[in-house]
Scaffold this motif. Structure first.
Motif, PDB file in Angstrom:
ATOM      1  N   UNK A   1      34.053  40.066  35.865  1.00  0.00           N
ATOM      2  CA  UNK A   1      32.681  40.225  35.482  1.00  0.00           C
ATOM      3  C   UNK A   1      31.728  39.692  36.570  1.00  0.00           C
ATOM      4  N   UNK A   2      30.640  40.686  36.870  1.00  0.00           N
ATOM      5  CA  UNK A   2      29.547  40.480  37.656  1.00  0.00           C
ATOM      6  C   UNK A   2      28.396  40.924  37.111  1.00  0.00           C
ATOM      7  N   UNK A   3      27.265  40.439  37.002  1.00  0.00           N
ATOM      8  CA  UNK A   3      25.835  40.755  36.869  1.00  0.00           C
ATOM      9  C   UNK A   3      25.851  41.844  35.793  1.00  0.00           C
ATOM     10  N   UNK A   4      26.490  41.326  34.483  1.00  0.00           N
ATOM     11  CA  UNK A   4      26.480  41.777  33.301  1.00  0.00           C
ATOM     12  C   UNK A   4      27.293  43.286  33.295  1.00  0.00           C
ATOM     13  N   UNK A   5      28.420  43.330  34.117  1.00  0.00           N
ATOM     14  CA  UNK A   5      29.271  44.383  34.252  1.00  0.00           C
ATOM     15  C   UNK A   5      30.534  43.894  34.257  1.00  0.00           C
ATOM     16  N   UNK A   6      31.516  44.795  33.947  1.00  0.00           N
ATOM     17  CA  UNK A   6      33.052  44.370  34.179  1.00  0.00           C
ATOM     18  C   UNK A   6      33.435  45.411  35.188  1.00  0.00           C
ATOM     19  N   UNK A   7      34.011  44.760  36.120  1.00  0.00           N
ATOM     20  CA  UNK A   7      34.579  45.653  37.422  1.00  0.00           C
ATOM     21  C   UNK A   7      36.113  45.857  37.227  1.00  0.00           C
ATOM     22  N   UNK A   8      36.548  47.141  37.475  1.00  0.00           N
ATOM     23  CA  UNK A   8      38.004  47.597  37.488  1.00  0.00           C
ATOM     24  C   UNK A   8      37.962  48.252  38.845  1.00  0.00           C
ATOM     25  N   UNK A   9      39.138  47.892  39.481  1.00  0.00           N
ATOM     26  CA  UNK A   9      39.625  48.470  40.826  1.00  0.00           C
ATOM     27  C   UNK A   9      41.238  48.928  40.824  1.00  0.00           C
TER      28      UNK A   9
ATOM     29  N   UNK B   1      28.079  46.942  42.823  1.00  0.00           N
ATOM     30  CA  UNK B   1      28.928  47.776  43.608  1.00  0.00           C
ATOM     31  C   UNK B   1      28.931  47.351  45.026  1.00  0.00           C
ATOM     32  N   UNK B   2      28.039  46.959  45.560  1.00  0.00           N
ATOM     33  CA  UNK B   2      27.832  46.251  46.980  1.00  0.00           C
ATOM     34  C   UNK B   2      28.915  44.920  47.115  1.00  0.00           C
ATOM     35  N   UNK B   3      28.882  44.302  46.010  1.00  0.00           N
ATOM     36  CA  UNK B   3      29.801  43.108  46.050  1.00  0.00           C
ATOM     37  C   UNK B   3      31.061  43.371  46.007  1.00  0.00           C
ATOM     38  N   UNK B   4      31.646  44.574  45.678  1.00  0.00           N
ATOM     39  CA  UNK B   4      33.062  44.786  45.713  1.00  0.00           C
ATOM     40  C   UNK B   4      33.941  44.577  46.751  1.00  0.00           C
ATOM     41  N   UNK B   5      34.913  43.783  46.837  1.00  0.00           N
ATOM     42  CA  UNK B   5      35.463  43.581  48.253  1.00  0.00           C
ATOM     43  C   UNK B   5      36.678  44.368  48.499  1.00  0.00           C
TER      44      UNK B   5
ATOM     45  N   UNK C   1      36.191  55.029  46.739  1.00  0.00           N
ATOM     46  CA  UNK C   1      35.021  54.504  47.794  1.00  0.00           C
ATOM     47  C   UNK C   1      35.575  54.348  49.061  1.00  0.00           C
ATOM     48  N   UNK C   2      34.989  54.666  50.066  1.00  0.00           N
ATOM     49  CA  UNK C   2      35.512  54.457  51.396  1.00  0.00           C
ATOM     50  C   UNK C   2      34.481  53.617  52.236  1.00  0.00           C
ATOM     51  N   UNK C   3      35.274  52.496  53.105  1.00  0.00           N
ATOM     52  CA  UNK C   3      34.201  51.747  53.930  1.00  0.00           C
ATOM     53  C   UNK C   3      34.568  52.281  55.125  1.00  0.00           C
ATOM     54  N   UNK C   4      33.395  52.334  56.097  1.00  0.00           N
ATOM     55  CA  UNK C   4      33.602  52.724  57.492  1.00  0.00           C
ATOM     56  C   UNK C   4      33.268  51.789  58.567  1.00  0.00           C
ATOM     57  N   UNK C   5      33.887  51.840  59.279  1.00  0.00           N
ATOM     58  CA  UNK C   5      33.555  51.045  60.690  1.00  0.00           C
ATOM     59  C   UNK C   5      32.226  51.288  61.379  1.00  0.00           C
ATOM     60  N   UNK C   6      32.060  50.674  62.714  1.00  0.00           N
ATOM     61  CA  UNK C   6      31.065  51.230  63.411  1.00  0.00           C
ATOM     62  C   UNK C   6      31.099  52.447  64.124  1.00  0.00           C
ATOM     63  N   UNK C   7      32.359  52.963  64.391  1.00  0.00           N
ATOM     64  CA  UNK C   7      32.665  54.143  65.034  1.00  0.00           C
ATOM     65  C   UNK C   7      32.997  55.482  64.049  1.00  0.00           C
TER      66      UNK C   7
ATOM     67  N   UNK D   1      39.823  52.670  44.338  1.00  0.00           N
ATOM     68  CA  UNK D   1      39.247  53.326  43.310  1.00  0.00           C
ATOM     69  C   UNK D   1      38.473  52.165  42.539  1.00  0.00           C
ATOM     70  N   UNK D   2      37.511  52.497  41.996  1.00  0.00           N
ATOM     71  CA  UNK D   2      36.630  51.464  41.147  1.00  0.00           C
ATOM     72  C   UNK D   2      36.006  51.996  40.196  1.00  0.00           C
ATOM     73  N   UNK D   3      35.693  51.332  38.879  1.00  0.00           N
ATOM     74  CA  UNK D   3      34.967  51.833  37.774  1.00  0.00           C
ATOM     75  C   UNK D   3      34.282  50.533  37.391  1.00  0.00           C
TER      76      UNK D   3
END
Length: 242
Positions: free
Chosen positions: A50-58, A39-43, A84-90, A98-100
């Motif tokens: 495929x990553x770490x024995x998972x298939x990632x869909x976005x 999850x943390x590796x999703x950019x 998923x939402x990514x936030x800045x410093x402020x 979206x991800x699955x």
């Protein structure tokens, strides 16, 4: 008044028991280190990978909801993407998507699927790999999976020797060989997953001959190509421990 109190008490008691019964069941959640790492590796939004024995869909956040249905489940179940939402410093939102994350199914070389965008079944816009199903008259997105590593009999780093037998599920598989004086009732293997039996035993350096047993029937180790002959002329498996 007494009847009203009794009725009120009964309804309260019924509600306390009925609520869990009719409550919406929470979706199962994978809670593992590898899942969190994936999850943390999703950019951001990309083609499935495929990553770490998972298939990632976005998918981009251009719809109210996105789901995905797979061929190995006969498209009977829709799994919904998470936002998923990514936030800045402020505290501002810097990106969202979206991800699955799908735990990679075993014994499959390809996953075919369709996505459901706001109720519309279609192919995955993020995936260029598409195949047409002539029988059902629709297109499918797909992703090829890497060959599954087959667990084999081998010496482990901890000094034990790891024996593996692939057979039908539900059997009682035993191990016997020159290290047991061909007594096959000493070591019974454990079925760790359907059709896979394993056992780890200590063996000193040397060459050993062995077979697997199901009832009174013996058979060789298909994961080990080394062969030899027993004292009664049977073909058996052979392993050398250095």
């Amino acid at each position: 008044m007494k009847k009203i109190l009794i009725l009120t008490g009964f309804l309260t008691l019924f509600a306390s028991f009925a609520s869990p019964l009719f409550a919406k069941e929470a979706a199962p959640k994978i809670d593992t280190y590898e899942y969190d790492l994936t999850l943390t590796e999703i950019k951001g939004v990309s083609a499935p990978y495929i990553s770490n024995n998972f298939v990632v869909f976005t998918a981009p956040v251009t719809a109210n909801s996105i789901g995905i249905a797979f061929d190995f489940e006969e498209f009977r179940k829709i799994h919904y993407y998470q936002l998923r939402k990514n936030y800045g410093y402020e505290g501002e939102i810097t990106s969202s998507y979206y991800f699955y994350i799908l735990e990679m199914p075993k014994k499959l070389s390809r996953i075919s699927y369709r996505v459901v965008i706001d109720g519309l079944w279609t192919t995955d816009p993020q995936n260029q790999n598409v195949v047409y199903n002539e029988y059902e008259n629709y297109s499918l997105s797909y992703i090829d999976l890497p060959p599954e590593e087959i667990e084999i009999t081998e010496k482990l780093n901890n000094g034990l020797t790891h024996f593996v037998c692939h057979s039908e599920s539900g059997r009682k598989i035993r191990l016997g060989g020159s290290f047991t004086n061909w007594d096959s009732w000493i070591y019974e293997m454990k079925e760790t997953e359907p059709g896979k039996y394993v056992i780890d035993i200590p063996l000193h350096p040397g060459t050993y001959y062995y077979s697997y047993y199901n009832g009174i029937t013996s058979f060789i180790d298909e994961t080990n190509p080394s062969r030899g002959y027993s004292n009664d002329g049977r073909i058996v498996s052979c392993i050398t421990i250095n």
